[in-house]
Design an enzyme around this catalytic site. Structure first.
Site, PDB file in Angstrom:
ATOM      1  N   GLU A 138       0.979  -1.000  -0.314  1.00 53.63           N
ATOM      2  CA  GLU A 138       0.064   0.027  -0.023  1.00 53.63           C
ATOM      3  C   GLU A 138       1.205   0.872  -0.149  1.00 53.63           C
ATOM      4  O   GLU A 138       0.526   2.067  -0.608  1.00 53.63           O
ATOM      5  CB  GLU A 138      -1.398   0.306   0.816  1.00 53.63           C
ATOM      6  CG  GLU A 138      -1.606  -0.947   1.054  1.00 53.63           C
ATOM      7  CD  GLU A 138      -1.660  -1.944   1.111  1.00 53.63           C
ATOM      8  OE1 GLU A 138      -0.527  -2.565   1.791  1.00 53.63           O
ATOM      9  OE2 GLU A 138      -2.107  -3.270   0.652  1.00 53.63           O
ATOM     10  N   HIS A 208     -12.026  -6.047   8.279  1.00 52.99           N
ATOM     11  CA  HIS A 208     -12.442  -6.270   6.356  1.00 52.99           C
ATOM     12  C   HIS A 208     -13.721  -5.223   7.591  1.00 52.99           C
ATOM     13  O   HIS A 208     -15.045  -5.848   6.069  1.00 52.99           O
ATOM     14  CB  HIS A 208     -12.964  -7.619   6.015  1.00 52.99           C
ATOM     15  CG  HIS A 208     -11.734  -8.470   5.593  1.00 52.99           C
ATOM     16  ND1 HIS A 208     -10.969  -8.915   6.487  1.00 52.99           N
ATOM     17  CD2 HIS A 208     -11.261  -8.463   4.276  1.00 52.99           C
ATOM     18  CE1 HIS A 208      -9.925  -9.846   6.040  1.00 52.99           C
ATOM     19  NE2 HIS A 208     -10.517  -9.430   4.804  1.00 52.99           N
TER      20      HIS A 208
END
Lengths: 405, 251
Positions: A138, A208
């Site tokens: 990322e 998540h």
């Protein structure tokens, strides 16, 4: 018993916690009717599903309902198409790629269409040079995006889950947000847009399900937008891409399939930094963003049924940074009561910023302390999700408390 | 058929053919120059089994030019390595190196005296900063760390502009917002310096990819130190530069 263990770890500050938990366990019929599908017994889709959204009044089920909105006046003659949230995102990305030669879309697994299908068909249509996969990093993905934007291109980066944005935190906060300011406007990364699926999905657990808007709201130089519907998904994403600032687009993942409405097929943008009053009222203002709007809609409907004459104003904040203080202030000056609800944990959540700013501005008009119904101050659990999130029942509970204050 | 492919696809055919060969012999990853061989023998890799990349060095410990580079006879193979530099450029390079050294002495003292809050000297690195600037073009994009004033001076960022920035006065292009030596100039394609060590590395890869998309005859040069090479951004940035085949020089 697992529930009591969980509760004892929760740092709640009110005795209503156990009461609320027990009410949740008892399960109200309204909650069940709206959140359990008619096809009971079959498992929900892997991407999660929020059934109540289909019945929401906020969803524009017809072409007319869609185009009637004043913010869509520029495209009032457009054709519309029934799109779900991820299709609307896909449409916006395709539009951006078609109208800006310097636009590119990248992230982990976007090439084949993305884990939520947001980028489906784009690589085939625009080529692998413009829609491409990135290695699993990322910080690299966002750094790469910053570099492209620094030389005038329009990178649209995807972080696969908001929970994984943190390796990129330094790039976003120390670099992207400060690029224009620190260079004295010699350079900027206004072309950068970062999209990420966020919020509870039913089974996401710690990694998540997060809503990280509060971390980024603390960073001047960024913009943050939170669409709640397919129309907003398309309109805000196009605005974000074209806005001359780095913008984070937070997409509540449970809405990818759950939210379906008529969306203009033409190119359009919705304004960043402006809230929307989705339901007018005079006794209480409730503020939320993203999927939480639908939870509040149910809580408000039930509260108004139980307390005849009660009229509640619902505001969709839509943008976290900058946030529309004026609209909220004007509403609270009218109603005298404010409830804010978000899934992110209570302490340090963005609700605190709203509460502080509004009490500064509306102190003498307030009839009750400003209430916040949020996720608990624990990591986001798996099997306890229904107790963790600011459910319809917890919101209803809080509305009743404020009105009886 | 191979010759027909050769006529039609030229370089593409070569790559495709190499890929077919590789599939039968070793691994293949995007951006990898060469795949790795397969083996069925498990063994620990120790420091001694890997050949380190050589470290480039021209001057010896006593400051003299090392003999190996002196005595090279002019064969065809190393003739192409020789770069002819015109006297004007050579003079400019040397002048810049001397200017940098003097500037360093003055500004380092200024920092020690509290006149400016921060300064980074370039002692011993003068040549390694001026040479890339002389080799690259004005449209090649620069990303740096904090020890590259020599590059900037050669490119045309004046001492005066540097002083404005260090003093954070009204003439600073950065509008007085950053600590000294955080130079930047849009006109000279010098991306403004920032304090965090390493984030410029993946950014350089991104900027290079953008230049490649524009089909511009330009590249990016990205400076950082061996210390910053421990940062996560270093590994992320180099990996992405390789997989995206971005035209960037990591210096």
């Amino acid at each position: 018993m697992p529930v009591t263990n969980f509760v004892s770890r929760v740092t709640a500050n009110s005795a209503s916690t156990l009461w609320t938990i027990s009410r949740t366990v008892a399960v109200s019929s309204i909650h069940r009717a709206t959140f359990v599908s008619s096809a009971e017994g079959s498992p929900p889709p892997a991407e999660g599903f929020m059934h109540g959204v289909a019945n929401s009044k906020f969803i524009k089920n017809t072409k007319d309902a869609c185009l009637r909105h004043p913010e869509l006046s520029a495209v009032k003659d457009s054709e519309t198409k029934k799109m779900n949230f991820f299709t609307a995102v896909n449409d916006a990305l395709a539009t951006a790629l078609a109208t800006d030669e310097k636009a590119v879309v990248f992230g982990e697994d976007v090439g084949f269409g993305g884990v939520f299908r947001c980028t489906i068909g784009l690589a085939e249509k625009f080529g692998k040079e413009r829609v491409f996969n990135m290695p699993l990093t990322e910080q690299g993905i966002i750094g790469f995006g910053i570099g492209m934007a620094a030389v005038g291109h329009t990178p649209i980066a995807e972080i696969q889950f908001a929970d994984y944005v943190f390796p990129a935190f330094d790039q976003i906060v120390n670099e992207a947000a400060k690029y224009r300011y620190r260079s004295g406007n010699e350079f900027n990364v206004g072309g950068l847009t970062i999209r990420m699926p966020c919020n509870a999905v039913g089974h996401g657990a710690l990694y998540h399900s997060q809503s990280p808007e509060a971390y980024f709201a603390h960073t001047p130089g960024l913009k943050i937008v939170y669409p709640r519907s397919p129309i907003q998904a398309k309109g805000f994403l196009l605005s974000a891409i074209r806005d001359p600032n780095p913008v984070l687009v937070m997409e509540p993942k449970i809405l990818y399939r759950s939210a379906v409405e008529h969306v203009p097929v033409d190119d359009f943008e919705l304004p960043l930094g402006k809230a929307e009053i989705v339901k007018e009222g005079k006794d209480l203002t409730v503020v939320a963003w993203g999927s939480q709007l639908y939870v509040l809609e149910l809580a408000v409907a039930e509260a108004e049924k139980r307390m005849p004459g009660l009229s509640i104003e619902i505001i969709d904040l839509r943008s976290i940074l900058p946030w529309d203080r004026e609209t909220v202030e004007k509403s609270v000056n009218k109603t005298g009561r404010l409830l804010i609800s978000h899934e992110a944990p209570h302490t340090g959540g963005f609700g605190g910023e709203i509460a502080a700013a509004i009490q500064e501005r509306c102190f003498l008009k307030l009839e009750a302390p400003i209430a916040r119904v949020c996720g608990w101050d624990t990591p986001f659990p798996l099997v306890f999700e229904k107790f963790y999130v600011p459910s319809m029942i917890r919101c209803l509970d809080e509305i009743e408390r404020i009105m009886k204050y | 058929m191979l010759s027909a492919l050769q006529r039609r696809y030229g370089a593409v055919k070569t790559t495709a053919w190499t890929r077919i060969q590789r599939l039968t012999t070793g691994t293949q990853y995007p951006g990898a120059i060469r795949g790795s061989e397969y083996t069925s023998k498990l063994e620990f890799i120790t420091g001694s089994s890997a050949v380190p990349i050589a470290t480039y060095r021209l001057l010896g410990a006593d400051g003299g030019l090392l003999s190996a580079s002196n005595n090279k006879s002019e064969t065809d193979s190393n003739k192409k390595d020789k770069v002819e530099i015109d006297k004007g450029t050579l003079t400019q390079m040397y002048t810049t190196m001397l200017t940098l050294a003097q500037m360093d002495l003055l500004l380092f003292e200024a920092q020690r005296q509290g006149r400016i809050s921060f300064y980074m000297t370039h002692h011993g690195e003068e040549a390694s900063l001026v040479a890339p600037a002389a080799a690259l073009a004005a449209h090649d994009v620069f990303f740096g760390q904090y020890r590259e004033a020599g590059f900037m001076l050669f490119r045309g960022f004046s001492i005066q502009q540097m002083m404005h920035q260090c003093q954070a006065n009204a003439f600073d292009l950065g509008k007085g917002r950053q600590m000294p030596i955080h130079y930047g100039s849009k006109a000279l394609n010098i991306q403004t310096i920032s304090s965090p060590l390493g984030p410029q590395i993946p950014q350089a890869a991104g900027a290079a990819y953008a230049l490649k998309r524009e089909k511009k005859d330009a590249c990016v040069v990205c400076f950082f130190g061996d210390g910053a090479a421990s940062e996560g951004d270093f590994h992320a940035g180099l990996n992405i530069a390789a997989t995206m085949e971005a035209p960037v020089i990591f210096f």
